[in-house]
Design a protein around this motif. Structure first.
Motif: not given
Length: 313
Positions: A179-181, A188-192
């Motif tokens: 879940s953490q991964v 990460k995807a949201a930041a990208e």
């Protein structure tokens, strides 16, 4: 009379015991003195009474088993499976029915062997994979198991129709780490995505600003060109007017310097009317007036020389 009655009863009993009814979806296996003899299909059938007997009734309908077992991956992670196994007799041919009837002593032995075979196949496959790969390999696991046990089951007279892995779970610690991964990957995807959106916004803004600067520069260039053309036309008209006035004054034997003096006084008038100030400082001495007149006459003479050259060319 009694003998006939006895024989009649015996005959009825023999007929009764010679009739065999096989239900739809089943096939009966007939043996004679313990040895396989033949098979009976659904419906009303006959057998030799007291000699032939029904050894076993084989169901040709689909059967299902629910399985729950554990496997260990190559990186020592526990994987828990809940699955459903669907199987059936291959066909209704005599040889197939013989295998089904005589390969196992009873249905419980068949079930135990089938379950252990399926579990062993899945465990051997999982043992070569990592924990992170298992969830995405459902189809591969099913294909592997079918390839491994189809041939064995055919020897038993059965066919594996389907294997459904309904639930695949891990230990709580592993589930939490997974879940953490997933959460970190989503962040990460949201930041990208946010970075790409900001980049697009900045790029579009820069393009818009660049286009605005280009438009403004083009407009300024055109305006300056028009202003220059206007000034040039104004000067041409002024020069033409001065030339005409000078020509008329020469014809009337008048001094053309009067024109310059008139332009000078007109300019002073315009300064007074159009200027935002309240005071205009002028040197009104005789020397300054004479010097100004000389400068204006020199300008007039230069203008006259230029006009004469233009006419000669």
């Amino acid at each position: 009379m009694t003998t006939l009655l006895v024989f009649g009863i015996i005959g009825i009993l023999l007929i009764f015991f010679s009739l065999v009814t096989v239900q739809q979806g089943n096939i009966a296996v007939i043996s004679m003195f313990g040895k396989y003899q033949r098979i009976l299909h659904p419906g009303l059938n006959f057998k030799i009474p007291l000699i032939e007997s029904v050894f076993k009734v084989i169901s040709i309908q689909n059967r299902s088993i629910e399985l729950e077992f554990q496997a260990i991956t190559i990186d020592q992670a526990n994987v828990y499976f809940k699955s459903m196994l669907l199987y059936s007799v291959i066909n209704q041919e005599e040889e197939t029915i013989k295998n089904v009837a005589y390969k196992f002593i009873d249905a419980q032995s068949l079930m135990q062997t089938l379950v252990r075979t399926v579990e062993g196949s899945i465990r051997s496959f999982v043992a070569t994979k990592r924990q992170s790969e298992i969830l995405s390999l459902r189809k591969e696991i099913v294909s592997y198991v079918k390839d491994q046990i189809d041939q064995v089951m055919e020897e038993w007279g059965y066919h594996l129709q389907d294997l459904q892995l309904n639930d695949i779970t891990f230990d709580e610690v592993i589930l939490k780490s997974m879940s953490q991964v997933v959460a970190s990957n989503n962040l990460k995807a949201a930041a990208e995505n946010e970075g790409q959106a900001l980049l697009i916004t900045k790029t579009k803004a820069a393009e818009a600003e660049g286009n605005a600067i280009k438009i403004s520069a083009n407009a300024e260039r055109e305006a300056a060109q028009l202003r220059g053309q206007g000034v040039a036309l104004f000067r041409q008209e002024v020069a033409k007017g001065m030339s005409d006035a000078a020509r008329e004054m020469q014809q009337a034997n008048l001094d053309t310097s009067v024109i310059l003096f008139s332009m000078w006084t007109e300019a002073i008038k315009q300064f007074g009317e159009q200027s935002n100030g309240n005071v205009i400082f002028l040197d009104g001495s005789a020397d300054n007036m004479q010097r100004t007149m000389q400068q204006m006459m020199s300008v007039n003479q230069l203008q006259t020389i230029k006009q004469n050259k233009k006419k000669e060319s």
